[in-house]
Design an enzyme around this catalytic site. Structure first.
Site, PDB file in Angstrom:
ATOM      1  N   ALA A  13       0.822  -1.224   0.000  1.00 36.50           N
ATOM      2  CA  ALA A  13       0.000   0.000   0.000  1.00 36.50           C
ATOM      3  C   ALA A  13       0.850   1.265   0.000  1.00 36.50           C
ATOM      4  O   ALA A  13       0.339   2.353   0.218  1.00 36.50           O
ATOM      5  CB  ALA A  13      -0.945  -0.018   1.188  1.00 36.50           C
ATOM      6  N   SER A  14       2.146   1.127  -0.257  1.00 37.78           N
ATOM      7  CA  SER A  14       3.011   2.315  -0.196  1.00 37.78           C
ATOM      8  C   SER A  14       2.892   3.183  -1.449  1.00 37.78           C
ATOM      9  O   SER A  14       3.415   4.291  -1.484  1.00 37.78           O
ATOM     10  CB  SER A  14       4.468   1.896   0.032  1.00 37.78           C
ATOM     11  OG  SER A  14       4.897   0.984  -0.954  1.00 37.78           O
ATOM     12  N   ARG A  15       2.233   2.680  -2.476  1.00 35.32           N
ATOM     13  CA  ARG A  15       1.990   3.489  -3.690  1.00 35.32           C
ATOM     14  C   ARG A  15       0.951   2.790  -4.567  1.00 35.32           C
ATOM     15  O   ARG A  15       0.430   1.736  -4.208  1.00 35.32           O
ATOM     16  CB  ARG A  15       3.289   3.700  -4.479  1.00 35.32           C
ATOM     17  CG  ARG A  15       3.963   2.415  -4.901  1.00 35.32           C
ATOM     18  CD  ARG A  15       5.136   2.695  -5.832  1.00 35.32           C
ATOM     19  NE  ARG A  15       5.583   1.457  -6.428  1.00 35.32           N
ATOM     20  CZ  ARG A  15       6.542   0.686  -5.922  1.00 35.32           C
ATOM     21  NH1 ARG A  15       7.149   1.049  -4.812  1.00 35.32           N
ATOM     22  NH2 ARG A  15       6.884  -0.434  -6.527  1.00 35.32           N
ATOM     23  N   VAL A  64       5.766 -10.147   1.562  1.00 30.81           N
ATOM     24  CA  VAL A  64       4.663 -11.123   1.507  1.00 30.81           C
ATOM     25  C   VAL A  64       5.088 -12.487   0.966  1.00 30.81           C
ATOM     26  O   VAL A  64       4.384 -13.476   1.156  1.00 30.81           O
ATOM     27  CB  VAL A  64       3.438 -10.596   0.701  1.00 30.81           C
ATOM     28  CG1 VAL A  64       2.823  -9.372   1.350  1.00 30.81           C
ATOM     29  CG2 VAL A  64       3.788 -10.356  -0.760  1.00 30.81           C
ATOM     30  N   SER A 142      -5.567  -9.557 -12.118  1.00 33.83           N
ATOM     31  CA  SER A 142      -5.298  -8.835 -13.375  1.00 33.83           C
ATOM     32  C   SER A 142      -6.114  -9.476 -14.490  1.00 33.83           C
ATOM     33  O   SER A 142      -6.341 -10.693 -14.473  1.00 33.83           O
ATOM     34  CB  SER A 142      -3.815  -8.944 -13.739  1.00 33.83           C
ATOM     35  OG  SER A 142      -3.598  -8.463 -15.046  1.00 33.83           O
ATOM     36  N   TYR A 155       3.433 -14.183 -14.589  1.00 33.63           N
ATOM     37  CA  TYR A 155       2.469 -13.245 -13.977  1.00 33.63           C
ATOM     38  C   TYR A 155       1.032 -13.714 -14.212  1.00 33.63           C
ATOM     39  O   TYR A 155       0.220 -13.754 -13.272  1.00 33.63           O
ATOM     40  CB  TYR A 155       2.695 -11.862 -14.594  1.00 33.63           C
ATOM     41  CG  TYR A 155       1.813 -10.771 -14.051  1.00 33.63           C
ATOM     42  CD1 TYR A 155       2.033 -10.215 -12.788  1.00 33.63           C
ATOM     43  CD2 TYR A 155       0.764 -10.256 -14.815  1.00 33.63           C
ATOM     44  CE1 TYR A 155       1.226  -9.191 -12.302  1.00 33.63           C
ATOM     45  CE2 TYR A 155      -0.038  -9.234 -14.336  1.00 33.63           C
ATOM     46  CZ  TYR A 155       0.188  -8.707 -13.077  1.00 33.63           C
ATOM     47  OH  TYR A 155      -0.611  -7.689 -12.600  1.00 33.63           O
ATOM     48  N   LYS A 159      -1.782 -14.877 -11.387  1.00 37.81           N
ATOM     49  CA  LYS A 159      -3.054 -14.175 -11.191  1.00 37.81           C
ATOM     50  C   LYS A 159      -4.247 -15.107 -11.445  1.00 37.81           C
ATOM     51  O   LYS A 159      -5.254 -15.040 -10.734  1.00 37.81           O
ATOM     52  CB  LYS A 159      -3.132 -12.937 -12.086  1.00 37.81           C
ATOM     53  CG  LYS A 159      -2.074 -11.865 -11.758  1.00 37.81           C
ATOM     54  CD  LYS A 159      -2.266 -11.283 -10.364  1.00 37.81           C
ATOM     55  CE  LYS A 159      -1.414 -10.044 -10.116  1.00 37.81           C
ATOM     56  NZ  LYS A 159      -1.596  -9.481  -8.776  1.00 37.81           N
ATOM     57  N   ILE A 188      -3.462   0.112 -15.520  1.00 36.63           N
ATOM     58  CA  ILE A 188      -3.735   1.231 -14.610  1.00 36.63           C
ATOM     59  C   ILE A 188      -2.453   2.065 -14.475  1.00 36.63           C
ATOM     60  O   ILE A 188      -1.359   1.497 -14.340  1.00 36.63           O
ATOM     61  CB  ILE A 188      -4.153   0.692 -13.210  1.00 36.63           C
ATOM     62  CG1 ILE A 188      -5.314  -0.318 -13.317  1.00 36.63           C
ATOM     63  CG2 ILE A 188      -4.499   1.835 -12.261  1.00 36.63           C
ATOM     64  CD1 ILE A 188      -6.608   0.212 -13.912  1.00 36.63           C
TER      65      ILE A 188
END
Ligand code: NAP
Length: 247
Positions: A13-15, A64, A142, A155, A159, A188
């Site tokens: 959540a830092s960016r 994580v 995603s 990736y 997901k 995004i």
């Protein structure tokens, strides 16, 4: 319907999308644990913004992809702000390469962070949610996990696996007051997309019916809805927010 004040832990959540979700949940009045891995200053900035909104907030370091680190991070969050009611599994990375050239480390790193991170954090938070018969788990996946993408076998597989994880865990927890849902964003505008070349961005744009990239606050509203009382009958859902890309 009034929303009870809860404690939300948002990983990564830092960016980017995680920070936008933290702000949206703080607007509801929830206290927020802002997880980060390697950028404490970014996390501190987010915490400051949250405190300015009048909620309790704390930055919690933790990788994580590392089980012990997740245990310590969740203990630290719980000791400060109480047990976790809302978990947003947002931390995620890419390490793109064609499969023919992909190194084992590139594959493992992405699966360990995205999929195993979701597994470690969920497993650690579930007992208290089940005990209190209320909880929300929101997984950020995603559209690439639905339609695949060249250079992203690692990736997209990570997901897609989280979609299956979401369906299964939703079934396991359905009678316990705990819902499990996912949001599958398209492209995004965050650091992840900023690094793409202009040529690649132009090419990607041809896939998007709305002809633009999304913004983090176009994802965070859905996360707030999934975390709310209004979404109490919704579980095992994967919501695409992608400007029509996966139609
Ligand atoms: P971002 O701007 O690159 O931010 C990633 C966040 O994850 C950072 O806060 C970072 O913290 C954290 N992080 C990375 N590795 C971590 C680890 N091992 N442990 C804990 N935290 C870790 O990412 P984003 O673009 O906002 O993406 C957020 C999520 O949305 C990801 O799951 C991503 O796959 C998904 N998504 C993004 C897009 C897009 O177009 N942006 C599209 C579809 C899905 P530090 O900087 O402190 O390490």
């Amino acid at each position: 319907m009034t929303e009870q004040k809860r404690h939300a832990l948002i990983t990564g959540a830092s960016r980017g999308i995680g920070a936008a979700i933290a702000l949206e949940l703080a607007k509801v009045g929830h206290s927020i644990s802002v997880n980060y891995n390697s950028h404490p200053n970014d996390a501190d900035k987010v915490v400051k913004d949250l405190i300015n909104l009048g909620v309790e907030a704390k930055a919690v370091q933790g990788d994580v992809s590392d089980k012990k680190s997740v245990k310590d991070m969740i203990k630290s969050a719980t000791d400060s702000l109480g047990s976790i009611d809302i978990l947003v599994n947002n931390a995620g990375i890419i390490s793109d390469n064609l499969l023919m050239r992909m190194k084992d480390e590139e594959f493992d790193k992405v699966v360990d962070t995205n999929l195993k991170g979701t597994y470690y954090c969920s497993k650690e938070c579930i007992p208290s949610m089940v005990k209190q018969r209320w909880g929300r788990i929101i997984n950020i996946t995603s559209v690439v996990g639905i339609r695949g993408n060249i250079g992203q076998t690692n990736y997209s597989a990570s997901k897609a696996a989280i979609h299956a994880f979401t369906y299964s865990l939703a079934k396991e927890l359905a009678t316990r007051g705990v819902t499990v849902n996912a949001i599958a964003p398209g492209y995004i505008t965050t650091a992840t997309v900023d690094v793409l070349s202009e040529k690649l961005k132009d090419h990607i744009m041809t896939w998007i019916p709305m002809k633009r990239f999304g913004t983090p606050d176009e994802i965070s509203g859905m996360a707030a809805f999934m975390a709310s009382e209004k979404a109490r009958y919704m579980t095992g859902e994967v919501v695409k927010i992608d400007g029509g890309m996966a139609i």
